[in-house]
Design a protein around this motif. Structure first.
Motif, PDB file in Angstrom:
ATOM      1  N   ASN A 449       6.867  18.574   4.216  1.00  0.00           N
ATOM      2  CA  ASN A 449       7.307  17.519   5.114  1.00  0.00           C
ATOM      3  C   ASN A 449       8.362  16.643   4.460  1.00  0.00           C
ATOM      4  O   ASN A 449       9.362  16.292   5.045  1.00  0.00           O
ATOM      5  CB  ASN A 449       6.125  16.633   5.530  1.00  0.00           C
ATOM      6  CG  ASN A 449       5.303  17.273   6.613  1.00  0.00           C
ATOM      7  OD1 ASN A 449       5.787  18.121   7.345  1.00  0.00           O
ATOM      8  ND2 ASN A 449       4.055  16.867   6.710  1.00  0.00           N
ATOM      9  N   ALA A 450       8.132  16.287   3.226  1.00  0.00           N
ATOM     10  CA  ALA A 450       8.976  15.263   2.615  1.00  0.00           C
ATOM     11  C   ALA A 450      10.309  15.788   2.107  1.00  0.00           C
ATOM     12  O   ALA A 450      11.188  15.027   1.775  1.00  0.00           O
ATOM     13  CB  ALA A 450       8.215  14.608   1.463  1.00  0.00           C
ATOM     14  N   GLY A 451      10.483  17.109   2.034  1.00  0.00           N
ATOM     15  CA  GLY A 451      11.754  17.631   1.555  1.00  0.00           C
ATOM     16  C   GLY A 451      11.829  17.591   0.042  1.00  0.00           C
ATOM     17  O   GLY A 451      10.906  17.192  -0.647  1.00  0.00           O
ATOM     18  N   THR A 452      12.942  18.026  -0.497  1.00  0.00           N
ATOM     19  CA  THR A 452      13.089  18.099  -1.950  1.00  0.00           C
ATOM     20  C   THR A 452      14.410  17.497  -2.409  1.00  0.00           C
ATOM     21  O   THR A 452      15.039  17.992  -3.325  1.00  0.00           O
ATOM     22  CB  THR A 452      12.998  19.568  -2.414  1.00  0.00           C
ATOM     23  OG1 THR A 452      13.980  20.347  -1.707  1.00  0.00           O
ATOM     24  CG2 THR A 452      11.628  20.141  -2.168  1.00  0.00           C
ATOM     25  N   LEU A 453      14.853  16.447  -1.768  1.00  0.00           N
ATOM     26  CA  LEU A 453      16.104  15.792  -2.150  1.00  0.00           C
ATOM     27  C   LEU A 453      16.067  15.321  -3.599  1.00  0.00           C
ATOM     28  O   LEU A 453      17.059  15.392  -4.313  1.00  0.00           O
ATOM     29  CB  LEU A 453      16.374  14.604  -1.221  1.00  0.00           C
ATOM     30  CG  LEU A 453      17.653  13.803  -1.466  1.00  0.00           C
ATOM     31  CD1 LEU A 453      18.885  14.662  -1.254  1.00  0.00           C
ATOM     32  CD2 LEU A 453      17.696  12.578  -0.557  1.00  0.00           C
ATOM     33  N   TYR A 454      14.904  14.848  -4.037  1.00  0.00           N
ATOM     34  CA  TYR A 454      14.752  14.361  -5.405  1.00  0.00           C
ATOM     35  C   TYR A 454      13.830  15.258  -6.233  1.00  0.00           C
ATOM     36  O   TYR A 454      13.297  14.824  -7.254  1.00  0.00           O
ATOM     37  CB  TYR A 454      14.204  12.935  -5.382  1.00  0.00           C
ATOM     38  CG  TYR A 454      15.150  11.954  -4.719  1.00  0.00           C
ATOM     39  CD1 TYR A 454      16.257  11.470  -5.399  1.00  0.00           C
ATOM     40  CD2 TYR A 454      14.945  11.528  -3.409  1.00  0.00           C
ATOM     41  CE1 TYR A 454      17.137  10.577  -4.802  1.00  0.00           C
ATOM     42  CE2 TYR A 454      15.817  10.640  -2.799  1.00  0.00           C
ATOM     43  CZ  TYR A 454      16.915  10.166  -3.502  1.00  0.00           C
ATOM     44  OH  TYR A 454      17.781   9.287  -2.896  1.00  0.00           O
ATOM     45  N   GLY A 455      13.632  16.490  -5.816  1.00  0.00           N
ATOM     46  CA  GLY A 455      12.762  17.398  -6.550  1.00  0.00           C
ATOM     47  C   GLY A 455      11.367  17.440  -5.941  1.00  0.00           C
ATOM     48  O   GLY A 455      11.032  16.669  -5.028  1.00  0.00           O
ATOM     49  N   LYS A 456      10.545  18.325  -6.449  1.00  0.00           N
ATOM     50  CA  LYS A 456       9.209  18.513  -5.903  1.00  0.00           C
ATOM     51  C   LYS A 456       8.252  17.505  -6.514  1.00  0.00           C
ATOM     52  O   LYS A 456       7.889  17.591  -7.683  1.00  0.00           O
ATOM     53  CB  LYS A 456       8.721  19.941  -6.150  1.00  0.00           C
ATOM     54  CG  LYS A 456       9.542  20.992  -5.389  1.00  0.00           C
ATOM     55  CD  LYS A 456       8.995  22.386  -5.573  1.00  0.00           C
ATOM     56  CE  LYS A 456       7.728  22.597  -4.783  1.00  0.00           C
ATOM     57  NZ  LYS A 456       7.954  22.553  -3.333  1.00  0.00           N
ATOM     58  N   GLY A 457       7.892  16.532  -5.711  1.00  0.00           N
ATOM     59  CA  GLY A 457       7.000  15.483  -6.177  1.00  0.00           C
ATOM     60  C   GLY A 457       6.245  14.867  -5.024  1.00  0.00           C
ATOM     61  O   GLY A 457       6.283  15.353  -3.889  1.00  0.00           O
TER      62      GLY A 457
END
Length: 681
Positions: A449-457
């Motif tokens: 859902n949150a996407g990976t714009l800043y990496g997988k976290g």
């Protein structure tokens, strides 16, 4: 004024002729001042259709018993019946709105469902189901039908029907859809209405079927004193002469070294009201120390929790989960936090759904999970060690949630600001909230859902509006995360998705430590992630999309153990067109009294404020689908979603720029009130 002219359908078939006749009769009836209910009945008769025979679904009187979610110390598993209030306690207005109908109304529910299918698959009048629901007052706001399967979907939404009932009824819609003669298929189902109703009656009778918080607090498997007594006796190998003596078993358990036996013994002691308070107090102190439980956890609630055996998800070992329903003081503080962190900003992660005008908290549950808590504390102390006894560098402009709570009543657990421990939101669904509470966050699912714009976290937010994008209903990634930073507010074409009112948010206790601030339009996710996991120069990342694009700041941690799911919040979204209906009704009341001179200054201010949010996706203007929601909210829908909706939209769009702005909206509302276009209750 009135709805735009409807093009007469040619009588290519008897069915087309019937539909055309019904439409003409409906329009003529409305022109005579008839209500929706009267006009619909007249149109149905003119078209040669039998009028609906089922009555409006009744609301229970205050003397009827109501249902509420189970107590918060019970633990989550499959949804179970919610316990009833004593008959002497009158239900609140909100409880009455979703209180279970009596058993006979399961039949009315089925008949309404079948009539919705007839409207969609036989009559072809796609808004007929909505008109029927409005006339019968099935719910305050009617979802408009927008797809082949949406006749039943609209019915379910209007009646607030649970997923289990929908699953029971779905096969009957499939049968109608695949039948060559759909009218005959529906008639066959009508003949079976009572037997179909019998299959859903037990579910209908269970309680508030829309309040999904009941999924989080269900009957505890160890609540029975007998079960606890037997389990403790077996674990301690007590002699048979002692096993039948509850006090003796409880005292033996309270002296046990095994933490699980000790937990059960404390719970048993409370259930049987053991008089030896000193033994209970000493046992509670040993349990709290042995499991490293926070000093403010209620041990009776925790001991009533459910054992989760083995590691699963982010939870590495066995643990106990329990839920404590929070007091009104906590609810008030968190409502204050919601209000202070609300921002009127639209991003494409909403997938075309409007921004709610407000959020209203319906329930708050504190999560007790001892294993996940211990993992969080261990990582929190690791951050403290990394800082070498120094305070963490301050976060630019602080954290909005912390700023909002500075002057609020202090009833939440204390945080450690020296390591940048703070409260942050994580948007989720009921099912996902329960899963996270039990098994912690799962990094293998990040990006779903949150996407990976800043990496997988683990993506967290300081604005409730941002996390709401990822709750129940359509959600991202559709903008900033999918397109790497270009999140201009451009809704997808076509009708917006069906509105979903109830949703869930986690408020997480989060340790941010040293924060890696990033304001790049196209950040390097690997570099950011490595700065926290490999070089360990930082503990978290703050992505400042507020500075870049005027949207929101997001905060990311790359280990699940730096965020603890402290609270599950069940809340309701309040939308502009629903609040707008209240103002329209007030203006109509003044019109009837001969006192209407336009909206009051206060009404204008409220409407303007709400309009700014509602029209934000189109930069202060609305499209025809948003107009459709407004008209439906005041019970003045167009006759169809094609020609008549287009004609009505063109009447409102006096500037002919393809959108309706604030001035056009306000003028049309004043004209409609002056023309006496009534909001039918």
């Amino acid at each position: 004024m009135g709805c735009g002219a409807t093009k007469q359908a040619s009588a290519a078939s008897s069915e087309d002729a019937a539909i055309a006749t019904g439409k003409a009769a409906y329009k003529a009836a409305r022109a005579k001042g008839m209500s929706h209910e009267e006009a619909t009945e007249a149109a149905t008769k003119a078209a040669g259709r039998p009028p609906p025979s089922h009555p409006a679904l009744p609301q229970p009187s205050p003397s009827q018993s109501a249902h509420q979610p189970a107590q918060a110390h019970q633990a989550p598993k499959a949804p179970q019946p919610a316990p009833s209030k004593p008959a002497s306690v009158a239900p609140s207005a909100s409880e009455r709105a979703v209180a279970p109908p009596p058993a006979e109304d399961a039949v009315a529910l089925v008949r309404g469902f079948l009539d919705a299918l007839r409207s969609e698959y036989v009559r072809g009048v796609r808004e007929a189901a909505g008109s029927f629901f409005a006339a019968k007052k099935v719910s305050g706001k009617i979802q408009q039908v927008r797809g082949v399967r949406e006749a039943a979907g609209s019915f379910f939404a209007a009646k607030k029907v649970s997923g289990k009932i929908q699953q029971k009824l779905d096969p009957f819609e499939d049968k109608v859809r695949s039948a060559p003669n759909k009218e005959r298929a529906i008639q066959e189902l009508e003949a079976q209405a009572e037997s179909i109703a019998a299959s859903i009656a037990p579910i209908v009778a269970r309680g508030p079927i829309e309040v999904q918080a009941a999924q989080l607090t269900v009957e505890n498997e160890n609540a029975s004193a007998q079960v606890l007594q037997s389990s403790i006796a077996e674990a301690l190998s007590l002699p048979a002469s002692t096993r039948g003596m509850p006090e003796a078993v409880a005292l033996a358990g309270l002296a046990a070294e095994n933490m699980e036996v000790l937990r059960k013994a404390i719970r048993l002691a409370y259930l049987i009201k053991l008089s030896k308070r000193d033994a209970i107090t000493e046992a509670e102190a040993r349990l709290r120390e042995g499991l490293q439980l926070p000093s403010d956890w209620d041990l009776n609630t925790f001991c009533a929790g459910r054992l989760l055996e083995g590691g699963l998800g982010g939870r590495k070992e066995s643990g106990v989960v329990a839920y404590e329903k929070q007091s009104s003081d906590v609810v008030d503080v968190l409502q204050h936090l919601f209000d202070k962190t609300y921002r009127k900003v639209y991003t494409r992660d909403r997938r075309g759904a409007p921004i709610p005008d407000a959020f209203k908290i319906k329930g708050v549950y504190r999560v007790y999970n001892d294993q996940v808590w211990r993992e969080y504390v261990a990582h929190r102390e690791s951050v403290r060690t990394d800082l070498l006894g120094n305070d963490a560098p301050p976060i630019p402009d602080g954290v909005l949630t912390s700023n909002a709570l500075k002057n609020a009543k202090q009833c939440l657990p204390k945080l450690d600001s020296s390591i940048n421990e703070c409260w942050l939101y994580h948007g989720t669904t009921a099912a996902a909230a329960s899963g996270i509470a039990e098994n912690d966050f799962r990094l293998d699912l990040t990006g779903s859902n949150a996407g990976t714009l800043y990496g997988k976290g683990i993506y967290l937010a300081e604005n409730v509006t941002k996390s709401d994008e990822y709750g129940e209903g359509p959600r991202g990634p559709a903008g900033e995360h999918m397109e790497q930073g270009y999140e201009g507010p451009r809704p997808p074409p076509g009708p917006p998705p069906t509105l979903v009112r109830d949703s869930y948010i986690l408020i997480c206790r989060s340790t941010l430590g040293k924060v890696h601030y990033n304001d790049e339009q196209r950040p390097d996710p690997d570099k950011l992630q490595n700065s926290c996991l490999q070089s360990k120069e930082y503990h978290s990342v703050l992505g400042d999309r507020l500075k870049l694009n005027g949207t929101f700041r997001e905060i990311i941690v790359y280990t699940d153990d730096l965020a603890y799911p402290e609270y599950i919040i069940h809340y309701e979204r309040i939308f502009f067109h629903e609040r707008f209906a209240d103002i329209y009704r007030a203006m109509m009341a003044r019109k009837k009294q001969g006192k209407f001179k336009g909206p009051t200054d206060n009404e204008k201010d409220v409407l303007q404020s709400m309009w700014n949010v509602y029209a934000m996706p189109h930069k202060g203007k609305i499209n025809k689908w948003q107009l459709l929601d407004l008209l439906t909210a005041i019970d003045q829908p167009p006759e169809n979603e094609q020609e008549d909706l287009d004609a009505t939209f063109n009447e409102w769009d006096t500037k002919k720029d393809g959108k309706i702005d604030w001035d056009e909206f306000l003028q049309e509302m004043v004209t409609r009130v002056n023309d006496g276009m009534v909001y039918y209750e």
